[in-house]
Design an enzyme around this catalytic site. Sequence first.
Site, PDB file in Angstrom:
ATOM      1  N   ASP A   1      -7.930  -7.319   1.129  1.00  0.00           N
ATOM      2  CA  ASP A   1      -6.922  -7.495   2.179  1.00  0.00           C
ATOM      3  C   ASP A   1      -7.568  -7.099   3.497  1.00  0.00           C
ATOM      4  OD1 ASP A   1      -6.436  -4.365   1.822  1.00  0.00           O
ATOM      5  OD2 ASP A   1      -5.505  -5.001   3.724  1.00  0.00           O
TER       6      ASP A   1
ATOM      7  N   ASP B   1       0.858  -1.177   0.000  1.00  0.00           N
ATOM      8  CA  ASP B   1       0.000   0.000   0.000  1.00  0.00           C
ATOM      9  C   ASP B   1       0.897   1.231   0.000  1.00  0.00           C
ATOM     10  OD1 ASP B   1      -0.921  -0.046   3.561  1.00  0.00           O
ATOM     11  OD2 ASP B   1       0.972   0.273   2.527  1.00  0.00           O
TER      12      ASP B   1
END
EC number: 2.4.2.29
Length: 371
Positions: free
Chosen positions: A267, A92
């Site tokens: 996720d 990320d």
Amino acid sequence: MAAFPFEIEATDGKARTGVLKTPRGDIRTPAFMPVGTAATVKAMTVDQVKDTGADIILGNTYHLMLRPSAERVKRLGGLHKFMRWDKPILTDSGGFQVMSLSGISKLTEEAVTFSSHVDGSKHVLTPERSIEIQADLLGSDIVMQLDECVAWPAEEARARKGMELSARWAKRSKDAFGTRDTQVLFGIQQGSTFENLRRESSERLREIGFDGYAIGGLAVGEGHQAMCEVLDYAPGFLPEDRPRYLMGVGKPIDLVEAVARGVDMFDCVLPTRSGRHGQAWTWDGPINLKNAKYAEDETPLDPDSDCPASRDYSKAYLRHLFKAEEILGQVLLSWHNIAFFQALTAAMRAAIAEGRFEQFRRDFAARHLGG
Ligand SMILES: CNc1nc2cc(C(=O)NN)ccc2[nH]1
């Protein structure tokens, strides 16, 4: 130009199943990515993670840039070599965790500046620096743009400001990323719970062009129903031939309902975090193994599972480990929960491929939520 082929093998309503092909391996979708925050899926070895069937894991830029630093990971050969995970990694951008974990943070057009929650040191994250950390230093396969995840609830004007900043940062991220053969960049749709903003965000991202598209800004307190109401339209604003990744989601029922609305990738820290606290996720819903009713329950969590943690240990033994605060309890339950999330996505892939996803969705909810 799409560096990773995404082959949709079957659809069933809005649900899709397919394969995202990467140089480090194929990702079967719908896919659940275990969260490997500080270069480890907490309490699990990479061999256990691989054993669960996970095709890809997530790495957190925020944590790794603070400790051991992205430069050190680079000097040690990159994140895959450092943690011995040779399959795909999605990282990320760090933006979400800056807002949720760090000390003082300041957001301007140029950057996010913040103080580390580890040692108070000052750091600057720009779209360009986030790309450098993810793509060049950590060496991840799927890179995420830096964006602003606006807190919920948000006034429309505030949500628009965040969406428009994220769109400008999407362009800066794409320019910094450039064109690469073995790595791809995903854009992130924002817009809180406003349909017009989600549509506009998607149009701006499509003009810039990404290899995949994430839906951000959800699972921030709005609740399951409000999230599903956004997902009734938000995935459809994104290109249907590219992967759609719902960030930070979620509980098993969230995964099933999001797949039904066209989401491909997920996720969430839930399976590992709840596992460390004694919560086991099963087809019959979550159970708390510290509960006295399991004190002499000799049955395993799931006798049909091929995961040793699910198949070989009694609930009585697992309860004992948690009551005695033995580390093995956290290891086994993290392993079981990740294996369950992988079994859930595998079951959804099969149901979509066989044209029976709606029946799967009904049966799952009845059994899992049935109480
Ligand atoms: C646990 N909930 C949750 N929501 C998230 C949203 C984002 C996002 O919008 N990033 N740009 C990232 C992680 C998230 N985790």
